[in-house]
Design a protein around this motif. Sequence first.
Motif, mmCIF file in Angstrom:
data_model
loop_
_atom_site.group_PDB
_atom_site.id
_atom_site.type_symbol
_atom_site.label_atom_id
_atom_site.label_comp_id
_atom_site.label_asym_id
_atom_site.label_seq_id
_atom_site.Cartn_x
_atom_site.Cartn_y
_atom_site.Cartn_z
ATOM 1 N N GLN A 11 -8.167 -25.636 15.828
ATOM 2 C CA GLN A 11 -7.543 -24.875 14.349
ATOM 3 C C GLN A 11 -9.003 -24.901 13.726
ATOM 4 O O GLN A 11 -8.861 -23.692 12.653
ATOM 5 N N TRP A 12 -9.887 -25.696 13.613
ATOM 6 C CA TRP A 12 -10.956 -25.460 12.931
ATOM 7 C C TRP A 12 -11.791 -24.560 13.227
ATOM 8 O O TRP A 12 -12.231 -23.706 12.471
ATOM 9 N N LEU A 13 -11.981 -24.094 14.703
ATOM 10 C CA LEU A 13 -12.746 -23.132 14.916
ATOM 11 C C LEU A 13 -11.967 -21.764 14.773
ATOM 12 O O LEU A 13 -12.701 -20.732 14.283
ATOM 13 N N ALA A 14 -10.479 -21.654 14.913
ATOM 14 C CA ALA A 14 -9.739 -20.523 14.210
ATOM 15 C C ALA A 14 -10.062 -20.033 12.590
ATOM 16 O O ALA A 14 -10.474 -19.307 12.599
ATOM 17 N N ALA A 15 -10.324 -21.196 12.059
ATOM 18 C CA ALA A 15 -10.333 -21.020 10.585
ATOM 19 C C ALA A 15 -11.758 -20.686 10.439
ATOM 20 O O ALA A 15 -12.037 -19.772 9.457
ATOM 21 N N ARG A 16 -12.645 -21.033 11.148
ATOM 22 C CA ARG A 16 -13.923 -20.545 11.005
ATOM 23 C C ARG A 16 -14.210 -19.322 11.443
ATOM 24 O O ARG A 16 -14.931 -18.471 10.654
ATOM 25 N N GLN A 17 -13.647 -18.853 12.493
ATOM 26 C CA GLN A 17 -13.524 -17.482 12.839
ATOM 27 C C GLN A 17 -13.072 -16.384 12.042
ATOM 28 O O GLN A 17 -13.619 -15.329 11.693
ATOM 29 N N LYS A 18 -12.228 -16.904 10.911
ATOM 30 C CA LYS A 18 -11.487 -16.143 10.062
ATOM 31 C C LYS A 18 -12.535 -15.956 8.806
ATOM 32 O O LYS A 18 -12.673 -14.854 8.339
ATOM 33 N N VAL A 19 -13.382 -17.055 8.615
ATOM 34 C CA VAL A 19 -14.375 -16.947 7.301
ATOM 35 C C VAL A 19 -15.412 -16.066 7.981
ATOM 36 O O VAL A 19 -15.757 -15.501 7.182
ATOM 37 N N LEU A 20 -15.913 -16.105 9.074
ATOM 38 C CA LEU A 20 -16.661 -15.080 9.664
ATOM 39 C C LEU A 20 -16.392 -13.697 9.562
ATOM 40 O O LEU A 20 -17.076 -12.727 9.399
ATOM 41 N N ALA A 21 -15.152 -13.516 9.905
ATOM 42 C CA ALA A 21 -14.760 -12.050 10.014
ATOM 43 C C ALA A 21 -14.638 -11.748 8.551
ATOM 44 O O ALA A 21 -14.833 -10.405 8.164
ATOM 45 N N GLU A 22 -14.277 -12.546 7.539
ATOM 46 C CA GLU A 22 -14.374 -11.993 6.142
ATOM 47 C C GLU A 22 -15.638 -11.790 5.644
ATOM 48 O O GLU A 22 -15.931 -10.673 4.941
ATOM 49 N N ASN A 23 -16.718 -12.472 6.036
ATOM 50 C CA ASN A 23 -18.090 -12.169 5.929
ATOM 51 C C ASN A 23 -18.435 -10.803 6.346
ATOM 52 O O ASN A 23 -18.954 -10.074 5.711
ATOM 53 N N ILE A 24 -18.008 -10.508 7.486
ATOM 54 C CA ILE A 24 -18.369 -9.186 8.444
ATOM 55 C C ILE A 24 -17.802 -8.001 7.575
ATOM 56 O O ILE A 24 -18.422 -7.130 7.230
ATOM 57 N N ALA A 25 -16.575 -8.327 7.223
ATOM 58 C CA ALA A 25 -15.790 -7.348 6.403
ATOM 59 C C ALA A 25 -16.359 -7.033 5.049
ATOM 60 O O ALA A 25 -16.405 -5.940 4.424
#
Length: 124
Positions: A17-31
């Motif tokens: 769950q933590w890794l999924a949340a981190r992936q979401k934040v990283l994707a927002e950074n890239i976007a």
Amino acid sequence: MKLDTISFFNLASDRMQWLAARQKVLAENIANADTPNYRARDVTDFESFLEKSNSGTRAAGGAQQEVTVETVRAGGAWDSSLDGNDVTLEQQSVMASENAEQYRLATNLYRKAYQLLNAASGKE
């Protein structure tokens, strides 16, 4: 057999769950790599997430909790552009790749532990 009562499975589930949340934040950074004054973010470390989830925020009976991972300003940005944006696509790509590898590892460990328990109980 209720797998959520075994602490290894709780830990593996929390990690995923933590890794999924981190992936979401990283994707927002890239976007937002071209958004003026956007600051790269990351999530708090996994240990802080565990402390918060173990301090009574887990629902009674082991029910799945709502994932609330705090975001923080990402430290150690590689570069900053003239418009104030400090997202570096290369850095975010490396972090996303590391995150994906950690997620694969956690899911493989979870799957292997589940198979081991099934083999031990004779259910295969």
